[in-house]
Design a protein around this motif. Structure first.
Motif, PDB file in Angstrom:
ATOM      1  N   TYR A   1      62.134  78.026  -9.291  1.00 42.79           N
ATOM      2  CA  TYR A   1      61.753  77.358 -10.523  1.00 42.79           C
ATOM      3  C   TYR A   1      60.350  77.766 -10.962  1.00 42.79           C
ATOM      4  O   TYR A   1      60.138  78.067 -12.128  1.00 42.79           O
ATOM      5  CB  TYR A   1      61.849  75.840 -10.363  1.00 42.79           C
ATOM      6  CG  TYR A   1      61.317  75.084 -11.562  1.00 42.79           C
ATOM      7  CD1 TYR A   1      62.037  75.052 -12.746  1.00 42.79           C
ATOM      8  CD2 TYR A   1      60.117  74.429 -11.508  1.00 42.79           C
ATOM      9  CE1 TYR A   1      61.547  74.373 -13.852  1.00 42.79           C
ATOM     10  CE2 TYR A   1      59.607  73.749 -12.594  1.00 42.79           C
ATOM     11  CZ  TYR A   1      60.326  73.724 -13.777  1.00 42.79           C
ATOM     12  OH  TYR A   1      59.843  73.057 -14.862  1.00 42.79           O
ATOM     13  N   LEU A   2      59.391  77.772 -10.033  1.00 44.43           N
ATOM     14  CA  LEU A   2      58.009  78.077 -10.414  1.00 44.43           C
ATOM     15  C   LEU A   2      57.833  79.509 -10.908  1.00 44.43           C
ATOM     16  O   LEU A   2      56.941  79.774 -11.699  1.00 44.43           O
ATOM     17  CB  LEU A   2      57.063  77.815  -9.240  1.00 44.43           C
ATOM     18  CG  LEU A   2      56.828  76.342  -8.901  1.00 44.43           C
ATOM     19  CD1 LEU A   2      55.977  76.215  -7.646  1.00 44.43           C
ATOM     20  CD2 LEU A   2      56.188  75.618 -10.065  1.00 44.43           C
ATOM     21  N   ALA A   3      58.679  80.422 -10.444  1.00 43.48           N
ATOM     22  CA  ALA A   3      58.561  81.814 -10.869  1.00 43.48           C
ATOM     23  C   ALA A   3      58.878  81.990 -12.348  1.00 43.48           C
ATOM     24  O   ALA A   3      58.316  82.860 -13.009  1.00 43.48           O
ATOM     25  CB  ALA A   3      59.480  82.701 -10.034  1.00 43.48           C
TER      26      ALA A   3
ATOM     27  N   ASP B   1      66.356  74.186 -18.149  1.00 41.89           N
ATOM     28  CA  ASP B   1      66.283  72.968 -18.955  1.00 41.89           C
ATOM     29  C   ASP B   1      66.618  71.828 -18.002  1.00 41.89           C
ATOM     30  O   ASP B   1      67.790  71.564 -17.724  1.00 41.89           O
ATOM     31  CB  ASP B   1      67.265  73.026 -20.119  1.00 41.89           C
ATOM     32  CG  ASP B   1      67.232  71.756 -20.952  1.00 41.89           C
ATOM     33  OD1 ASP B   1      66.306  70.933 -20.769  1.00 41.89           O
ATOM     34  OD2 ASP B   1      68.131  71.581 -21.787  1.00 41.89           O
ATOM     35  N   LEU B   2      65.603  71.170 -17.499  1.00 39.72           N
ATOM     36  CA  LEU B   2      65.808  70.151 -16.476  1.00 39.72           C
ATOM     37  C   LEU B   2      66.176  68.780 -17.033  1.00 39.72           C
ATOM     38  O   LEU B   2      66.593  67.910 -16.293  1.00 39.72           O
ATOM     39  CB  LEU B   2      64.552  70.025 -15.614  1.00 39.72           C
ATOM     40  CG  LEU B   2      64.130  71.283 -14.859  1.00 39.72           C
ATOM     41  CD1 LEU B   2      62.833  71.026 -14.102  1.00 39.72           C
ATOM     42  CD2 LEU B   2      65.232  71.745 -13.925  1.00 39.72           C
ATOM     43  N   GLY B   3      66.000  68.572 -18.335  1.00 32.68           N
ATOM     44  CA  GLY B   3      66.284  67.262 -18.910  1.00 32.68           C
ATOM     45  C   GLY B   3      65.100  66.326 -18.756  1.00 32.68           C
ATOM     46  O   GLY B   3      64.014  66.716 -18.317  1.00 32.68           O
TER      47      GLY B   3
ATOM     48  N   ALA C   1      57.229  70.808 -14.359  1.00 32.68           N
ATOM     49  CA  ALA C   1      58.347  70.146 -15.046  1.00 32.68           C
ATOM     50  C   ALA C   1      57.829  69.203 -16.127  1.00 32.68           C
ATOM     51  O   ALA C   1      58.383  69.151 -17.236  1.00 32.68           O
ATOM     52  CB  ALA C   1      59.212  69.394 -14.039  1.00 32.68           C
ATOM     53  N   LEU C   2      56.772  68.465 -15.835  1.00 35.17           N
ATOM     54  CA  LEU C   2      56.197  67.564 -16.836  1.00 35.17           C
ATOM     55  C   LEU C   2      55.643  68.343 -18.023  1.00 35.17           C
ATOM     56  O   LEU C   2      55.844  67.965 -19.182  1.00 35.17           O
ATOM     57  CB  LEU C   2      55.101  66.700 -16.197  1.00 35.17           C
ATOM     58  CG  LEU C   2      55.627  65.594 -15.283  1.00 35.17           C
ATOM     59  CD1 LEU C   2      54.530  65.099 -14.346  1.00 35.17           C
ATOM     60  CD2 LEU C   2      56.182  64.447 -16.120  1.00 35.17           C
ATOM     61  N   ARG C   3      54.978  69.455 -17.757  1.00 36.89           N
ATOM     62  CA  ARG C   3      54.425  70.272 -18.841  1.00 36.89           C
ATOM     63  C   ARG C   3      55.512  70.933 -19.675  1.00 36.89           C
ATOM     64  O   ARG C   3      55.297  71.261 -20.843  1.00 36.89           O
ATOM     65  CB  ARG C   3      53.496  71.332 -18.265  1.00 36.89           C
ATOM     66  CG  ARG C   3      52.225  70.746 -17.733  1.00 36.89           C
ATOM     67  CD  ARG C   3      51.255  71.819 -17.311  1.00 36.89           C
ATOM     68  NE  ARG C   3      50.084  71.202 -16.735  1.00 36.89           N
ATOM     69  CZ  ARG C   3      49.606  71.481 -15.540  1.00 36.89           C
ATOM     70  NH1 ARG C   3      50.173  72.407 -14.796  1.00 36.89           N
ATOM     71  NH2 ARG C   3      48.531  70.874 -15.089  1.00 36.89           N
ATOM     72  N   LYS C   4      56.685  71.141 -19.067  1.00 34.78           N
ATOM     73  CA  LYS C   4      57.798  71.777 -19.783  1.00 34.78           C
ATOM     74  C   LYS C   4      58.692  70.759 -20.476  1.00 34.78           C
ATOM     75  O   LYS C   4      59.754  71.113 -20.977  1.00 34.78           O
ATOM     76  CB  LYS C   4      58.620  72.647 -18.820  1.00 34.78           C
ATOM     77  CG  LYS C   4      57.846  73.846 -18.302  1.00 34.78           C
ATOM     78  CD  LYS C   4      57.510  74.767 -19.446  1.00 34.78           C
ATOM     79  CE  LYS C   4      56.725  75.966 -19.003  1.00 34.78           C
ATOM     80  NZ  LYS C   4      56.400  76.839 -20.133  1.00 34.78           N
ATOM     81  N   GLY C   5      58.297  69.490 -20.491  1.00 36.32           N
ATOM     82  CA  GLY C   5      59.003  68.508 -21.305  1.00 36.32           C
ATOM     83  C   GLY C   5      59.784  67.430 -20.581  1.00 36.32           C
ATOM     84  O   GLY C   5      60.273  66.501 -21.228  1.00 36.32           O
TER      85      GLY C   5
ATOM     86  N   ASP D   1      49.080  63.661 -13.909  1.00 38.69           N
ATOM     87  CA  ASP D   1      49.951  64.255 -14.920  1.00 38.69           C
ATOM     88  C   ASP D   1      51.183  63.397 -15.208  1.00 38.69           C
ATOM     89  O   ASP D   1      51.927  63.679 -16.140  1.00 38.69           O
ATOM     90  CB  ASP D   1      50.410  65.648 -14.481  1.00 38.69           C
ATOM     91  CG  ASP D   1      49.324  66.701 -14.667  1.00 38.69           C
ATOM     92  OD1 ASP D   1      48.284  66.389 -15.279  1.00 38.69           O
ATOM     93  OD2 ASP D   1      49.528  67.839 -14.211  1.00 38.69           O
ATOM     94  N   GLY D   2      51.438  62.374 -14.396  1.00 42.06           N
ATOM     95  CA  GLY D   2      52.549  61.467 -14.665  1.00 42.06           C
ATOM     96  C   GLY D   2      53.680  61.492 -13.658  1.00 42.06           C
ATOM     97  O   GLY D   2      54.688  60.815 -13.828  1.00 42.06           O
ATOM     98  N   ALA D   3      53.535  62.258 -12.596  1.00 41.60           N
ATOM     99  CA  ALA D   3      54.582  62.291 -11.571  1.00 41.60           C
ATOM    100  C   ALA D   3      54.563  60.983 -10.784  1.00 41.60           C
ATOM    101  O   ALA D   3      53.514  60.400 -10.555  1.00 41.60           O
ATOM    102  CB  ALA D   3      54.375  63.472 -10.627  1.00 41.60           C
ATOM    103  N   GLU D   4      55.753  60.542 -10.406  1.00 40.43           N
ATOM    104  CA  GLU D   4      55.873  59.343  -9.578  1.00 40.43           C
ATOM    105  C   GLU D   4      56.228  59.775  -8.163  1.00 40.43           C
ATOM    106  O   GLU D   4      56.963  60.740  -7.966  1.00 40.43           O
ATOM    107  CB  GLU D   4      56.958  58.431 -10.140  1.00 40.43           C
ATOM    108  CG  GLU D   4      56.615  57.890 -11.517  1.00 40.43           C
ATOM    109  CD  GLU D   4      57.707  57.004 -12.081  1.00 40.43           C
ATOM    110  OE1 GLU D   4      58.401  56.334 -11.284  1.00 40.43           O
ATOM    111  OE2 GLU D   4      57.874  57.002 -13.302  1.00 40.43           O
TER     112      GLU D   4
END
Length: 180
Positions: free
Chosen positions: A1-3, A9-11, A30-34, A60-63
């Protein structure tokens, strides 16, 4: 994923299995990508990531969800069991709970013993990491190593910086300029 995160599109809801430094990078990306709701799951009660990486992911908002054992990934997403602990921190049981719609497994891997067992002269430390000198040369003359197999789990930046030092030492070694 990071590459190549743009390929996915993770939803809105993402479950990340693992709570190490790489998992924190995955969550932040993932947060930066929406993705709006990103949760990192750990089986135990602590994060394996550095305090710095954990703080940035949370900012950044991760739980972070502690005490969750993954048991299945099906068409509806991952299924976890909530790990129950007693006051002493001993596991006492589990309750099944379905969660989220996208899942990324981001768990660390320990060093493999095959290179050490199959290469005469290579030595490993008690925790399985290759023993090297300050230049990255292993206990087998002329064999150099860098990365997690030498340093253990570190950030990508730390691993890259060390690998660059080892590459420079290798170049000097091949030119006959390295004094060990």
């Amino acid at each position: 994923y990071l590459a190549n995160p743009d390929s996915y599109d993770l939803g809105d809801h993402v479950a990340i299995i693992g709570m190490g430094n790489s998992a924190m990078d995955v969550a932040r990306t993932a947060l930066r990508k929406g993705s709006r709701h990103v949760t990192l799951y750990a089986r135990g009660l602590t994060s394996q990531a550095s305090e710095h990486e954990t703080a940035y992911a949370k900012l950044d908002g991760a739980e972070l969800a502690f005490g969750w054992q993954p048991v299945e990934i099906n068409d509806d997403g991952p299924v976890f069991k909530k790990v129950l602990f007693d006051e002493a921190g001993n596991q006492t049981g589990m309750d099944p709970t379905p969660v989220q719609d996208s899942v990324i497994i981001s768990i660390s891997q320990g060093p493999k013993s095959k290179p050490v067992n199959t290469t005469e002269g290579l030595k490993a430390s008690a925790n399985g990491l290759l023993v090297t000198n300050s230049f990255g040369e292993t206990t087998h003359p002329g064999i150099f190593a860098a990365g997690d197999v030498v340093l253990g789990a570190k950030t990508v930046v730390q691993a890259t910086a060390y690998a660059k030092q080892v590459a420079e030492a290798m170049d000097k070694y091949m030119r006959g300029e390295l004094e060990v």
